[in-house]
Write a protein that holds these residues in place. Sequence first.
Motif, PDB file in Angstrom:
ATOM      1  N   ARG A 136       0.772  -1.423   0.176  1.00  0.00           N
ATOM      2  CA  ARG A 136      -0.026   0.098  -0.113  1.00  0.00           C
ATOM      3  C   ARG A 136       0.835   1.406  -0.079  1.00  0.00           C
ATOM      4  O   ARG A 136       0.578   2.320  -0.857  1.00  0.00           O
ATOM      5  CB  ARG A 136      -0.862  -0.042   1.300  1.00  0.00           C
ATOM      6  CG  ARG A 136      -1.799   1.149   1.422  1.00  0.00           C
ATOM      7  CD  ARG A 136      -2.624   1.050   2.476  1.00  0.00           C
ATOM      8  NE  ARG A 136      -1.825   1.239   3.791  1.00  0.00           N
ATOM      9  CZ  ARG A 136      -1.086   2.198   4.099  1.00  0.00           C
ATOM     10  NH1 ARG A 136      -1.338   3.542   3.575  1.00  0.00           N
ATOM     11  NH2 ARG A 136      -0.367   2.336   5.287  1.00  0.00           N
ATOM     12  N   ILE A 137       1.895   1.331   0.694  1.00  0.00           N
ATOM     13  CA  ILE A 137       2.923   2.414   0.871  1.00  0.00           C
ATOM     14  C   ILE A 137       3.512   2.548  -0.614  1.00  0.00           C
ATOM     15  O   ILE A 137       3.519   3.861  -1.097  1.00  0.00           O
ATOM     16  CB  ILE A 137       4.033   2.335   1.715  1.00  0.00           C
ATOM     17  CG1 ILE A 137       3.246   2.518   3.316  1.00  0.00           C
ATOM     18  CG2 ILE A 137       5.074   3.450   1.871  1.00  0.00           C
ATOM     19  CD1 ILE A 137       4.422   1.849   4.499  1.00  0.00           C
ATOM     20  N   THR A 140       0.670   3.459  -3.331  1.00  0.00           N
ATOM     21  CA  THR A 140       0.008   5.221  -3.006  1.00  0.00           C
ATOM     22  C   THR A 140       1.077   6.054  -3.434  1.00  0.00           C
ATOM     23  O   THR A 140       0.633   7.216  -4.047  1.00  0.00           O
ATOM     24  CB  THR A 140      -0.287   5.288  -1.433  1.00  0.00           C
ATOM     25  OG1 THR A 140      -1.104   4.117  -1.022  1.00  0.00           O
ATOM     26  CG2 THR A 140      -0.962   6.682  -1.268  1.00  0.00           C
ATOM     27  N   ALA A 141       2.318   6.004  -3.222  1.00  0.00           N
ATOM     28  CA  ALA A 141       3.266   6.812  -3.322  1.00  0.00           C
ATOM     29  C   ALA A 141       3.604   6.658  -4.949  1.00  0.00           C
ATOM     30  O   ALA A 141       3.571   7.903  -5.264  1.00  0.00           O
ATOM     31  CB  ALA A 141       4.694   6.506  -2.660  1.00  0.00           C
ATOM     32  N   ALA A 143       1.120   6.383  -7.095  1.00  0.00           N
ATOM     33  CA  ALA A 143      -0.052   6.759  -7.766  1.00  0.00           C
ATOM     34  C   ALA A 143      -0.275   8.349  -7.277  1.00  0.00           C
ATOM     35  O   ALA A 143      -0.571   8.813  -8.210  1.00  0.00           O
ATOM     36  CB  ALA A 143      -1.282   6.121  -6.811  1.00  0.00           C
ATOM     37  N   VAL A 144       0.263   8.771  -6.287  1.00  0.00           N
ATOM     38  CA  VAL A 144       0.416  10.378  -6.099  1.00  0.00           C
ATOM     39  C   VAL A 144       1.444  10.873  -7.127  1.00  0.00           C
ATOM     40  O   VAL A 144       0.885  11.995  -7.698  1.00  0.00           O
ATOM     41  CB  VAL A 144       0.796  10.397  -4.637  1.00  0.00           C
ATOM     42  CG1 VAL A 144       1.222  11.863  -4.378  1.00  0.00           C
ATOM     43  CG2 VAL A 144      -0.428   9.984  -3.781  1.00  0.00           C
ATOM     44  N   GLU A 147      -0.288  11.102 -10.401  1.00  0.00           N
ATOM     45  CA  GLU A 147      -1.195  12.060 -10.636  1.00  0.00           C
ATOM     46  C   GLU A 147      -0.509  13.537 -10.990  1.00  0.00           C
ATOM     47  O   GLU A 147      -1.339  14.246 -11.293  1.00  0.00           O
ATOM     48  CB  GLU A 147      -2.241  12.051  -9.437  1.00  0.00           C
ATOM     49  CG  GLU A 147      -3.313  10.904  -9.112  1.00  0.00           C
ATOM     50  CD  GLU A 147      -4.211  11.043  -7.782  1.00  0.00           C
ATOM     51  OE1 GLU A 147      -3.906  12.076  -7.121  1.00  0.00           O
ATOM     52  OE2 GLU A 147      -4.765  10.101  -7.542  1.00  0.00           O
TER      53      GLU A 147
END
Length: 159
Positions: A136-137, A140-141, A143-144, A147
């Motif tokens: 997840r870490i 998420t990193a 994906a951010v 974006e």
Amino acid sequence: MEQIGNLGFWLGLLLALPIGIVTNLLTPRIQARWAKRSRRVAADREREQREQAALIIRYRRNQAAYWSYLYLSLSRILLRVAVLLGTVIIPFLINDPLWSLSTNVVGVLAFGINVAFLILAVGTFAALLNDVRRTRIVVTAIAVRDEDDDPRTESQPQS
């Protein structure tokens, strides 16, 4: 009955002093061991964060490695879920699901096997949570970052 109360009083009074002395002697050692462990845990956590940051940088530069990482992580998570389900289901297939301790060897053996599966299930669940947290870490990193790089998400100038 009164003699038992008196005996308990004198026994407590007699043992209070040695217990207090032992407690005072052991307290600094326990505190030193706790502090050493805390420093070690903090150093391990910092090392793990540096490793995750290096992974994130590597995966931002190489999308193929990122997708490979995702595939392997999800495979590992699914394998752990399968093992966890197996360790929960298998004890119910062995002899007595209620773990009644009978005097025969088979009952005691089944109980021992069930306890071993329970310990395996707890360890597998902890490893599963750790794998999910790490994945997840990283996801998420990434994906951010994606974006931030996406031109569709940039703000349009106000007219």
